[in-house]
Design a protein around this motif. Structure first.
Motif, PDB file in Angstrom:
ATOM      1  N   ARG A  92      77.559  59.111  34.279  1.00 32.30           N
ATOM      2  CA  ARG A  92      76.247  59.664  34.570  1.00 32.30           C
ATOM      3  C   ARG A  92      76.250  61.180  34.355  1.00 32.30           C
ATOM      4  O   ARG A  92      77.152  61.884  34.791  1.00 32.30           O
ATOM      5  CB  ARG A  92      75.866  59.381  36.036  1.00 32.30           C
ATOM      6  N   ALA A 243      62.753  58.291  48.518  1.00 30.58           N
ATOM      7  CA  ALA A 243      62.943  56.952  47.944  1.00 30.58           C
ATOM      8  C   ALA A 243      61.835  56.013  48.411  1.00 30.58           C
ATOM      9  O   ALA A 243      61.318  55.201  47.634  1.00 30.58           O
ATOM     10  CB  ALA A 243      64.310  56.401  48.334  1.00 30.58           C
ATOM     11  N   HIS A 248      61.468  53.149  45.586  1.00 28.35           N
ATOM     12  CA  HIS A 248      62.780  52.790  45.051  1.00 28.35           C
ATOM     13  C   HIS A 248      63.549  51.925  46.049  1.00 28.35           C
ATOM     14  O   HIS A 248      63.571  52.231  47.241  1.00 28.35           O
ATOM     15  CB  HIS A 248      63.615  54.045  44.762  1.00 28.35           C
ATOM     16  N   SER A 250      66.807  51.516  45.714  1.00 29.34           N
ATOM     17  CA  SER A 250      68.123  52.147  45.808  1.00 29.34           C
ATOM     18  C   SER A 250      67.998  53.661  45.730  1.00 29.34           C
ATOM     19  O   SER A 250      67.272  54.196  44.880  1.00 29.34           O
ATOM     20  CB  SER A 250      69.029  51.650  44.677  1.00 29.34           C
ATOM     21  N   ASN A 252      70.237  55.497  44.662  1.00 32.66           N
ATOM     22  CA  ASN A 252      70.860  55.894  43.404  1.00 32.66           C
ATOM     23  C   ASN A 252      69.807  56.124  42.323  1.00 32.66           C
ATOM     24  O   ASN A 252      69.963  56.992  41.458  1.00 32.66           O
ATOM     25  CB  ASN A 252      71.861  54.835  42.939  1.00 32.66           C
ATOM     26  N   THR A 253      68.744  55.340  42.369  1.00 32.90           N
ATOM     27  CA  THR A 253      67.651  55.531  41.418  1.00 32.90           C
ATOM     28  C   THR A 253      66.957  56.857  41.689  1.00 32.90           C
ATOM     29  O   THR A 253      66.634  57.610  40.765  1.00 32.90           O
ATOM     30  CB  THR A 253      66.627  54.382  41.536  1.00 32.90           C
ATOM     31  N   THR A 254      66.761  57.165  42.963  1.00 32.38           N
ATOM     32  CA  THR A 254      66.091  58.408  43.343  1.00 32.38           C
ATOM     33  C   THR A 254      66.917  59.611  42.916  1.00 32.38           C
ATOM     34  O   THR A 254      66.359  60.647  42.522  1.00 32.38           O
ATOM     35  CB  THR A 254      65.872  58.448  44.869  1.00 32.38           C
ATOM     36  N   ILE A 256      68.564  60.037  40.288  1.00 33.35           N
ATOM     37  CA  ILE A 256      68.313  60.333  38.874  1.00 33.35           C
ATOM     38  C   ILE A 256      67.109  61.254  38.736  1.00 33.35           C
ATOM     39  O   ILE A 256      67.090  62.155  37.895  1.00 33.35           O
ATOM     40  CB  ILE A 256      68.076  59.019  38.094  1.00 33.35           C
ATOM     41  N   TYR A 257      66.119  61.038  39.593  1.00 33.92           N
ATOM     42  CA  TYR A 257      64.901  61.852  39.552  1.00 33.92           C
ATOM     43  C   TYR A 257      65.184  63.297  39.954  1.00 33.92           C
ATOM     44  O   TYR A 257      64.427  64.197  39.609  1.00 33.92           O
ATOM     45  CB  TYR A 257      63.857  61.277  40.503  1.00 33.92           C
TER      46      TYR A 257
END
Length: 276
Positions: A92, A243, A248, A250, A252-254, A256-257
């Motif tokens: 990542r 999140a 979201h 997860s 983990n997705t947040t 990324i933002y």
């Protein structure tokens, strides 16, 4: 075993029945067809060779993994999980590409450009997405009723979340609706009274880039959602709350933002003072 067009059609129908968006279904179908064209008269057991073929063609690792995800889903649909293709291992990134980072100043220039060209609907639409963090597919939930009560529930893929509308935004939405004689229901409609499509919103945003002096690569609806996320986090420093607001599942997705641009990352490294 060859992959038939009939199997791809059934696969597409299955995705649609699961609530996948039209854009997602088309993306999966396109990737599966590309795989089928490569496979030709090979056996499914040789499917792993497609990954190397994509690498040789110069596809980016992230793009390849996205394509593999679609094809692996299709293989599972066929009952051939034994042929699934392993993903590339991609570390990542610690920051976003600067060419994709929309700043608050650039966002303001987009609003100014829309206003100066008489595109009131586009200006308000961009403000609505950026001030609430909704997805472009959720714009339909912005109604006269939701503006009147300062919020609404969004139901996406069986998951319901509540969003709030800032008071200033509420007033602007209601004023716009009244001006355009929209008494109830969705606010962002075409001239013929139909729901605005994702493609139409995308095209209208791209069309004002030159006047706004903003690179086209930075201007698309989802980047307004990113700008909301980074601005919200700077204000509250609560990733769990963010999140929830973004919907979201997860954190983990947040995360990324919340990646900063390469330039910002470089400034942070300079502040460490580790080079004498």
């Amino acid at each position: 075993m060859s992959i038939t067009n009939e199997a791809i059609v059934y696969f597409s129908e299955k995705l649609t029945s699961e609530g996948r968006s039209a854009g997602t279904v088309e993306k999966y179908r396109r990737d599966v067809r590309a795989f089928a064209a490569w496979l030709d008269d090979l056996e499914l057991e040789e499917a792993s060779g497609w990954r190397e073929s994509l690498l040789e063609q110069g596809y980016a690792p992230v793009t390849i993994n996205s394509m593999l995800s679609a094809v692996n889903r299709f293989l599972r649909f066929l009952g051939r999980e034994d042929c699934k293709i392993k993903f590339l291992r991609v570390q990542r990134k610690a920051f976003r590409e600067e060419s994709r980072e929309l700043t608050k100043a650039e966002y303001q220039r987009l609003l100014d450009a829309a206003r100066e060209t008489g595109q009131e609907r586009l200006e308000l639409l961009m403000e609505t997405i950026c001030a609430t963090g909704i997805r472009v597919s959720e714009v339909r939930y912005i109604t006269v009723e939701s503006a009147s009560r300062a919020g609404t529930d969004i139901n996406l893929k069986g998951k319901i979340r509540s969003i709030l509308l800032p008071n200033k935004l509420r007033r602007k939405l209601l004023k716009y609706a009244k001006k355009n004689e929209i008494a109830s229901g969705e606010i962002f409609l075409t001239g013929s009274g139909k729901r605005m499509s994702r493609g139409q919103i995308w095209r209208e945003m791209k069309a004002i880039c030159k006047k706004a002096g903003v690179e086209e690569s930075k201007v698309f609806p989802h980047n307004l959602r990113h700008l909301f996320a980074t601005t919200f986090y700077k204000a509250c420093k609560d990733i769990v709350k963010l999140a929830d607001v973004l919907g979201h599942s997860s954190i983990n997705t947040t995360r990324i933002y919340l990646m900063t641009s390469g330039a910002e990352h470089a400034r942070q490294l300079e502040k460490l003072g580790l080079v004498t």
